[in-house]
Design an enzyme around this catalytic site. Structure first.
Site, PDB file in Angstrom:
ATOM      1  CG  ASP A 113    -104.652  30.920  20.486  1.00  0.00           C
ATOM      2  OD1 ASP A 113    -103.777  31.791  20.663  1.00  0.00           O
ATOM      3  OD2 ASP A 113    -104.541  29.994  19.649  1.00  0.00           O
ATOM      4  CD1 TRP A 165    -103.794  29.612  14.093  1.00  0.00           C
ATOM      5  CD2 TRP A 165    -102.938  27.652  14.731  1.00  0.00           C
ATOM      6  NE1 TRP A 165    -102.578  29.458  13.477  1.00  0.00           N
ATOM      7  CE2 TRP A 165    -102.040  28.268  13.847  1.00  0.00           C
ATOM      8  CE3 TRP A 165    -102.610  26.392  15.263  1.00  0.00           C
ATOM      9  CZ2 TRP A 165    -100.819  27.683  13.484  1.00  0.00           C
ATOM     10  CZ3 TRP A 165    -101.415  25.808  14.901  1.00  0.00           C
ATOM     11  CH2 TRP A 165    -100.534  26.446  14.016  1.00  0.00           C
ATOM     12  CE  LYS A 187     -97.609  32.401  15.315  1.00  0.00           C
ATOM     13  NZ  LYS A 187     -98.839  31.662  15.508  1.00  0.00           N
TER      14      LYS A 187
HETATM   15  C1  LIG Z   1     -99.212  30.261  15.589  1.00  0.00           C
HETATM   16  C2  LIG Z   1    -100.458  30.042  16.337  1.00  0.00           C
HETATM   17  C3  LIG Z   1    -100.654  28.886  17.112  1.00  0.00           C
HETATM   18  C4  LIG Z   1     -99.634  27.763  17.191  1.00  0.00           C
HETATM   19  O1  LIG Z   1     -98.549  28.180  17.911  1.00  0.00           O
HETATM   20  P1  LIG Z   1     -97.361  27.166  18.298  1.00  0.00           P
HETATM   21  O2  LIG Z   1     -96.600  27.960  19.301  1.00  0.00           O
HETATM   22  O3  LIG Z   1     -96.607  26.876  17.046  1.00  0.00           O
HETATM   23  O4  LIG Z   1     -97.971  25.953  18.870  1.00  0.00           O
HETATM   24  C5  LIG Z   1    -101.822  28.772  17.809  1.00  0.00           C
HETATM   25  N1  LIG Z   1    -102.769  29.724  17.772  1.00  0.00           N
HETATM   26  C6  LIG Z   1    -102.617  30.843  17.034  1.00  0.00           C
HETATM   27  C7  LIG Z   1    -103.689  31.864  17.014  1.00  0.00           C
HETATM   28  C8  LIG Z   1    -101.454  31.041  16.304  1.00  0.00           C
HETATM   29  O5  LIG Z   1    -101.316  32.150  15.566  1.00  0.00           O
END
Ligand SMILES: *Cc1c(COP(=O)(O)O)cnc(C)c1O
Length: 359
Positions: free
Chosen positions: A171, A101, A195
């Protein structure tokens, strides 16, 4: 009705209490005669829902007044572009690449300016967090970017990088609300909610006000300017209204559970059960450097692909689902987010013990 123990990395398990409440309110939300799904986002009732969600999140995370809370769409991935479009005034930013990511965010930023990779753990398949105490960060970098919890690899920063005075952007998709954070250390904290918070379709961006400006890169679409959404309190256009309503319920649940300090304790206790077992097992092994282990995502392997597949299959039949590791890593991964009860982890470990004895 039968519920499984769902170890999915995302979309992931939600508190049963929240799901039940949402079911009860499905046909008639608090006497409105309609579902929240059917409601105008400009109505008084919905205004109450989104305002209360924000207030509860502010309370949970102790968000300072000079930060805005935005409920946006496009998933975490849209932020990979939105961040440089809004923040790259000098067209330069530093990225720490600790997983897929972070790497995707780093690659996306290259479309908008110079993204400098200042550290990486790709040399050892992202199984650790690099030392970030004294990085070579360009003076004129607009921000330093991290992915704080690496969902796929199961690592987490235990201390934030020394950004040398630069704005930190993080993030936190897979560790959102899993423990207390000091929001004031960040310029932006953001995450997709699927998540650890709610249904896919909502991304929450917590952003310091001075970073919200008109001065975005030329050609930045209106919808991708933080200012557009900040000025309209996340109601510039139709927001992901139902998703935000569910997030609000999860915030209430977290408050009832005792807030983020209590969640941290609970999450540490849960993760310890699994990591202690992995450390003592002759068959299963954790794949991550111990001091960098995530409380949320726990990858492990047997070292034998066929045995891994057999485990995943038998676990599923026993009611422990979504344990297959990410397609880029293989093996297994148990995601044990806030809503996974301790009992789910205990039962999984008991199942792993039995599997080890029998194989
Ligand atoms: C799942 C995830 C993403 C991507 O998320 P989307 O909502 O599908 O774009 C980005 N960063 C992390 C850390 C993730 O776990």
């Amino acid at each position: 009705m039968s519920r499984v123990y769902n170890f999915s990395a995302g979309p992931a398990v939600l508190p049963e209490e929240v799901l039940r409440e949402a079911a009860e309110e499905m046909m008639d939300y608090k006497g409105s005669g309609m579902s929240v799904m059917e409601m105008s986002h400009r109505s008084k009732v919905y205004d109450g829902i989104i305002k209360e969600a924000e207030a509860d999140l502010r309370e949970l995370m102790d968000i300072p007044d000079n930060y805005k809370v935005l409920f946006l769409q496009g998933g975490a991935s849209q932020q990979f572009a939105m961040i440089p479009m809004n923040l790259m005034k000098n067209k330069k930013a530093a990225y720490i690449v600790t997983g897929q990511w972070a790497k995707k965010a780093f690659q996306e930023a290259q479309n908008y300016g110079e993204a400098v990779k200042v550290a990486s753990s790709e040399d050892e398949t992202f199984s650790y967090i690099p030392d970030c105490s004294d990085l070579d960060i360009p003076e004129d970098a607009d921000y330093v970017y991290i992915c704080e919890n690496n969902t796929i690899y199961g690592t987490k920063y235990k201390t934030l990088p020394n950004t040398k005075g630069h704005t930190l952007v993080a993030d936190v998709s897979s560790c959102f609300l899993s423990e207390p954070v000091d929001v004031s250390k960040y310029g932006i904290i953001y995450g997709g909610v699927q998540k650890n918070i709610g249904p896919a379709g909502v991304v929450i961006v917590i952003i310091r006000e001075d970073l919200i400006t008109e001065d975005t890169l030329p050609g930045t679409p209106t919808m991708l300017k933080y200012k557009t959404h900040a000025d309209a309190d996340s109601l510039y256009n139709t927001p992901p209204a139902y998703g935000i309503y569910i997030c609000g319920k999860v915030f209430k649940w977290l408050k009832k559970m005792g807030g983020l300090s209590a969640m941290k304790e609970r999450n540490e206790e849960k993760a310890k059960i699994l990591y202690d077992f992995l450390d003592g097992s002759k068959m299963f092994k954790g794949t991550v450097r111990k001091e960098d282990r995530s409380l949320m995502n726990v990858p492990f392997v047997t070292g034998d692909k066929e045995l891994d597949a057999k485990f995943v299959k038998e676990a599923e039949a026993a009611g422990f689902v979504n344990l297959k590791g990410h397609r880029t890593v293989g093996g297994m991964r148990a995601s044990i987010y806030n809503a996974m009860p301790k009992e789910g982890v205990e039962k999984l470990v008991a199942f792993m013990k039995k599997f080890e004895e029998e194989n």
